[in-house]
Design an enzyme around this catalytic site. Structure first.
Site, mmCIF file in Angstrom:
data_model
loop_
_atom_site.group_PDB
_atom_site.id
_atom_site.type_symbol
_atom_site.label_atom_id
_atom_site.label_comp_id
_atom_site.label_asym_id
_atom_site.label_seq_id
_atom_site.Cartn_x
_atom_site.Cartn_y
_atom_site.Cartn_z
ATOM 1 N N GLU A 1 0.842 -1.208 0.000
ATOM 2 C CA GLU A 1 0.000 0.000 0.000
ATOM 3 C C GLU A 1 0.868 1.245 0.000
ATOM 4 O O GLU A 1 1.953 1.250 0.589
ATOM 5 C CB GLU A 1 -0.874 0.011 1.260
ATOM 6 N N ASP A 2 0.376 2.300 -0.618
ATOM 7 C CA ASP A 2 1.074 3.578 -0.547
ATOM 8 C C ASP A 2 1.006 4.168 0.858
ATOM 9 O O ASP A 2 1.995 4.602 1.419
ATOM 10 C CB ASP A 2 0.500 4.575 -1.577
ATOM 11 N N ASP B 1 -4.034 4.971 6.360
ATOM 12 C CA ASP B 1 -4.626 6.182 6.912
ATOM 13 C C ASP B 1 -5.638 5.790 7.997
ATOM 14 O O ASP B 1 -5.234 5.486 9.122
ATOM 15 C CB ASP B 1 -5.255 6.961 5.738
ATOM 16 N N PHE C 1 -1.921 16.131 3.968
ATOM 17 C CA PHE C 1 -2.282 15.452 2.726
ATOM 18 C C PHE C 1 -1.060 15.406 1.817
ATOM 19 O O PHE C 1 -0.524 16.439 1.411
ATOM 20 C CB PHE C 1 -3.452 16.147 2.029
ATOM 21 N N ARG D 1 0.901 12.192 -9.250
ATOM 22 C CA ARG D 1 1.478 10.870 -9.012
ATOM 23 C C ARG D 1 2.914 10.790 -9.526
ATOM 24 O O ARG D 1 3.703 9.976 -9.091
ATOM 25 C CB ARG D 1 0.652 9.790 -9.724
HETATM 26 P P1 IMP Z 1 -7.527 4.252 4.534
HETATM 27 O O1 IMP Z 1 -8.545 3.282 4.047
HETATM 28 O O2 IMP Z 1 -8.159 5.425 5.235
HETATM 29 O O3 IMP Z 1 -6.432 3.639 5.364
HETATM 30 O O4 IMP Z 1 -6.965 4.960 3.277
HETATM 31 C C1 IMP Z 1 -5.964 4.540 2.553
HETATM 32 C C2 IMP Z 1 -6.031 5.152 1.179
HETATM 33 O O5 IMP Z 1 -6.433 6.531 1.191
HETATM 34 C C3 IMP Z 1 -4.668 5.139 0.581
HETATM 35 O O6 IMP Z 1 -4.431 3.951 -0.122
HETATM 36 C C4 IMP Z 1 -4.674 6.370 -0.307
HETATM 37 O O7 IMP Z 1 -5.125 6.010 -1.591
HETATM 38 C C5 IMP Z 1 -5.659 7.307 0.314
HETATM 39 N N1 IMP Z 1 -4.977 8.390 1.073
HETATM 40 C C6 IMP Z 1 -4.955 8.565 2.398
HETATM 41 N N2 IMP Z 1 -4.246 9.643 2.755
HETATM 42 C C7 IMP Z 1 -3.771 10.170 1.609
HETATM 43 C C8 IMP Z 1 -2.933 11.321 1.316
HETATM 44 O O8 IMP Z 1 -2.459 12.064 2.192
HETATM 45 N N3 IMP Z 1 -2.661 11.545 0.006
HETATM 46 C C9 IMP Z 1 -3.140 10.746 -0.997
HETATM 47 N N4 IMP Z 1 -3.923 9.665 -0.755
HETATM 48 C C10 IMP Z 1 -4.245 9.375 0.537
HETATM 49 MG MG MG Z 2 -4.687 3.749 -2.200
#
Ligand code: IMP
Ligand code: MG
Length: 189
Positions: free
Chosen positions: A102-103, A106, A155, A168
């Site tokens: 995963e990138d 969050d 962000f 990206r």
């Molecule tokens: P989660 O389900 O809230 O853990 O979200 C994870 C996904 O939200 C990541 O795979 C990202 O695609 C997106 N995301 C969360 N924070 C950021 C950010 O700061 N920049 C860009 N994408 C984000």
């Molecule tokens: Mg993502």
């Protein structure tokens, strides 16, 4: 004529050298931990693909790769937490040592959902490698097994991560300054 690069006005959070060094360390740990096995790396599109491309080239044991695509839904600025797979895996993960790539981790909703869905296919093991971890934003109790960097609640864009599908292509991880800009971002996927 010199054309200024897009995003060069945004402050850098992690520069490309720092990212490369950390990825080598992560790949070394993965190669050591999975020695004698062939981990199956599952990249979560689209954000993770740049990270995944660099990570696998530093892994020194056999590994295989696949990708899936996720969409999360929400209205306005708040993610509803509803997640859906929009591109499924190509090959079975049964009895495989699956390492999700995963990138960013969050709220934890995406990975929590993936744990459930992928776990139902009887992998031998299921772990997560996340380049970034916004730990303070976690809503669900999930942790990554390999974390590149723990970052503050800003962000971030670049190195695969987008804002409105753009940025990206930046080599560094940069951030959009100011909490007042956050409501503009909407649901994150
Ligand atoms: P989660 O389900 O809230 O853990 O979200 C994870 C996904 O939200 C990541 O795979 C990202 O695609 C997106 N995301 C969360 N924070 C950021 C950010 O700061 N920049 C860009 N994408 C984000
Ligand atoms: Mg993502």
């Amino acid at each position: 004529m010199l054309i200024p690069s897009v995003g060069s006005d945004l402050p850098i959070l992690l520069d490309k050298e720092k990212i490369a060094t950390r990825i080598t360390e992560m790949a070394t740990a993965i190669s050591r931990d999975y020695q004698g096995r062939t981990p199956h790396l599952v990249g979560v599109l689209k954000g993770a693909w740049v990270f995944m491309a660099d990570l696998i080239r530093e892994i020194s044991i056999h590994c295989t790769v696949d990708f899936l695509s996720i969409q999360s839904y929400g209205s306005g600025t708040v993610s509803s937490g509803e997640v859906k797979i929009t591109k499924d895996l190509d090959v079975s993960i049964e009895r495989r040592d699956v390492l999700v790539v995963e990138d960013i981790l969050d709220t934890g909703r995406t990975y929590s959902y993936l744990q459930e869905v992928l776990g139902a296919h009887d992998p031998a093991s299921l772990k997560l490698a996340a380049l970034l971890d916004k730990h303070t934003r976690r809503i669900l109790p999930v942790e990554a097994d390999y974390v590149g960097f723990e970052i503050p609640d800003v962000f971030v864009v670049g190195y695969g991560l987008d804002f409105d599908q753009k940025y990206r292509n930046l080599a560094d991880v940069r951030y959009i300054p100011g909490p007042q800009t956050l409501p503009l971002f909407g649901p994150r996927a």
